[in-house]
Design a protein around this motif. Structure first.
Motif, PDB file in Angstrom:
ATOM      1  N   UNK A  78      56.408  41.896  37.552  1.00 49.62           N
ATOM      2  CA  UNK A  78      56.712  43.164  36.899  1.00 49.62           C
ATOM      3  C   UNK A  78      57.124  42.881  35.463  1.00 49.62           C
ATOM      4  N   UNK A  79      56.987  43.888  34.628  1.00 53.26           N
ATOM      5  CA  UNK A  79      57.296  43.754  33.209  1.00 53.26           C
ATOM      6  C   UNK A  79      56.273  44.514  32.372  1.00 53.26           C
ATOM      7  N   UNK A  80      56.186  44.191  31.069  1.00 46.70           N
ATOM      8  CA  UNK A  80      55.267  44.880  30.175  1.00 46.70           C
ATOM      9  C   UNK A  80      53.881  44.250  30.237  1.00 46.70           C
ATOM     10  N   UNK A  81      52.837  45.092  30.264  1.00 45.25           N
ATOM     11  CA  UNK A  81      51.464  44.584  30.403  1.00 45.25           C
ATOM     12  C   UNK A  81      50.494  45.472  29.642  1.00 45.25           C
ATOM     13  N   UNK A  82      49.400  44.884  29.189  1.00 40.98           N
ATOM     14  CA  UNK A  82      48.304  45.607  28.560  1.00 40.98           C
ATOM     15  C   UNK A  82      47.435  46.223  29.643  1.00 40.98           C
ATOM     16  N   UNK A  83      47.123  47.513  29.516  1.00 35.42           N
ATOM     17  CA  UNK A  83      46.297  48.208  30.507  1.00 35.42           C
ATOM     18  C   UNK A  83      44.848  48.240  30.038  1.00 35.42           C
ATOM     19  N   UNK A  84      43.938  47.622  30.828  1.00 31.02           N
ATOM     20  CA  UNK A  84      42.507  47.629  30.556  1.00 31.02           C
ATOM     21  C   UNK A  84      41.817  48.561  31.551  1.00 31.02           C
ATOM     22  N   UNK A  85      40.996  49.472  31.057  1.00 27.32           N
ATOM     23  CA  UNK A  85      40.227  50.355  31.920  1.00 27.32           C
ATOM     24  C   UNK A  85      38.845  49.783  32.166  1.00 27.32           C
ATOM     25  N   UNK A  86      38.363  49.890  33.415  1.00 25.74           N
ATOM     26  CA  UNK A  86      37.046  49.394  33.798  1.00 25.74           C
ATOM     27  C   UNK A  86      36.257  50.529  34.433  1.00 25.74           C
ATOM     28  N   UNK A  87      35.044  50.729  33.955  1.00 25.75           N
ATOM     29  CA  UNK A  87      34.151  51.731  34.528  1.00 25.75           C
ATOM     30  C   UNK A  87      32.919  51.019  35.057  1.00 25.75           C
ATOM     31  N   UNK A  88      32.582  51.272  36.314  1.00 28.05           N
ATOM     32  CA  UNK A  88      31.425  50.647  36.927  1.00 28.05           C
ATOM     33  C   UNK A  88      30.514  51.678  37.558  1.00 28.05           C
ATOM     34  N   UNK A  89      29.206  51.425  37.498  1.00 33.97           N
ATOM     35  CA  UNK A  89      28.229  52.335  38.112  1.00 33.97           C
ATOM     36  C   UNK A  89      27.103  51.519  38.715  1.00 33.97           C
ATOM     37  N   UNK A  90      26.868  51.686  40.020  1.00 35.28           N
ATOM     38  CA  UNK A  90      25.742  51.020  40.665  1.00 35.28           C
ATOM     39  C   UNK A  90      24.447  51.635  40.150  1.00 35.28           C
ATOM     40  N   UNK A  91      23.478  50.786  39.789  1.00 42.39           N
ATOM     41  CA  UNK A  91      22.214  51.265  39.228  1.00 42.39           C
ATOM     42  C   UNK A  91      21.017  50.988  40.121  1.00 42.39           C
TER      43      UNK A  91
END
Length: 298
Positions: free
Chosen positions: A202-215
């Motif tokens: 726990x603590x401070x963290x950078x939030x990365x968003x991931x978007x995925x789409x099956x093709x």
């Protein structure tokens, strides 16, 4: 007998979570010779433990990388469907980009062996082995979706490799795992302060968003939800002073069990919360979905 529908539905987002965890480990910069790094994650859904992930990243050969991920269902999920899987990639960094050489998946799903072997002799994937053989109920992935693709671990490694250098998550990649093709996009979403939860970091963290789409590679009985974009988040931080960036928490939506949340529990045999940091700054906020502190292990 087929597994319950909620277990079958969980396999796709669970696999995506595994890829995000593995990719973020693969983004570590290669600086000389380094000992393999081992991270252990517990995965919760609907308040229950459903999966355990273990990821080992090896930088022992300069300019090369090897990632091995092991996952198995646990708890209530293990009651309904026994399953385990190991994925491994060996590759090299060429001009700052991940270039896989061999990608292998070995698994066991309800007593049935599963295996995929991909080689990249000219840079594009060549399917060397697939067990069970091609499924007549699954649409084949067309050549144009295989071309210029790489394996899932290397692709997501590439998306996050710039994190240590730039502090940002942006990137995109096309992937092919032998049965399905997909597109992934990563973006920087902000900073959060993750609340204590059991023995997780726990603590401070950078939030990365991931978007995925099956093709490609859809089953003929897949519903429309399979073709929809899936969005998840990985919170990145250094779990201890001097350590590389790791995903310390991961969230992915599940169709039947709700949100799947992965927690970093252990790094190289040391409990993750032993080196947790509660420091933050004015830009941090309590992360959505971060559970309150509780006793016990996930």
């Amino acid at each position: 007998m087929r597994p319950p529908s909620h277990i079958l539905a969980m396999r796709r987002p669970a696999a995506a979570m595994l890829l995000i965890v593995s990719c973020c480990l693969a983004g570590l910069p290669a600086t000389g010779r380094a000992e393999p790094l081992r991270a252990v994650y517990g995965v919760q859904a609907a308040g229950m433990q459903v999966m355990r992930l273990e990821v080992v990243f090896d930088l022992s050969r300069p300019g090369h990388y090897a990632i091995e991920s092991q996952t198995r269902f646990t708890g209530v999920a293990g009651w309904f469907a026994s399953g385990a899987s190991t994925s491994r990639v060996d590759g090299a960094w060429q001009d700052g980009r991940a270039s896989p050489q061999r990608f292998v998946i070995d698994g066991l799903w309800r007593g049935e062996a599963r295996r995929v072997v991909l080689d990249y002799p000219q840079g594009d994937p060549v399917l060397r082995q697939i067990i069970p053989a091609a499924d007549p109920d699954r649409e084949p992935v067309p050549p144009e979706l295989r071309r210029n693709s790489i394996d899932s671990l290397s692709a997501l490694a590439q998306l996050t490799r710039n994190l240590a250098a730039t502090g940002r998550c942006e990137g995109r990649a096309a992937v092919f795992d032998g049965r399905r093709s997909a597109e992934f996009v990563a973006r920087t979403a902000g900073r959060d302060i993750l609340a204590p939860w059991r023995n997780a970091w726990h603590g401070e963290a950078l939030r990365c968003g991931f978007i995925g789409r099956q093709t490609g590679g859809f089953r003929r009985d897949d519903d429309e939800n399979t073709r929809q974009v899936q969005e998840g988040f990985a919170w990145m931080a250094r779990p201890a002073p001097g350590a590389p960036f790791l995903p310390v928490r991961v969230q992915m939506p599940g169709r039947w069990l709700g949100m799947l949340t992965g927690y970093l529990l252990e790094v190289n045999g040391t409990p993750a919360n032993a080196a947790s940091s509660n420091s933050g700054n004015s830009s941090g906020r309590l992360a959505v979905g971060a559970e309150p502190a509780m006793s016990g292990n996930p």
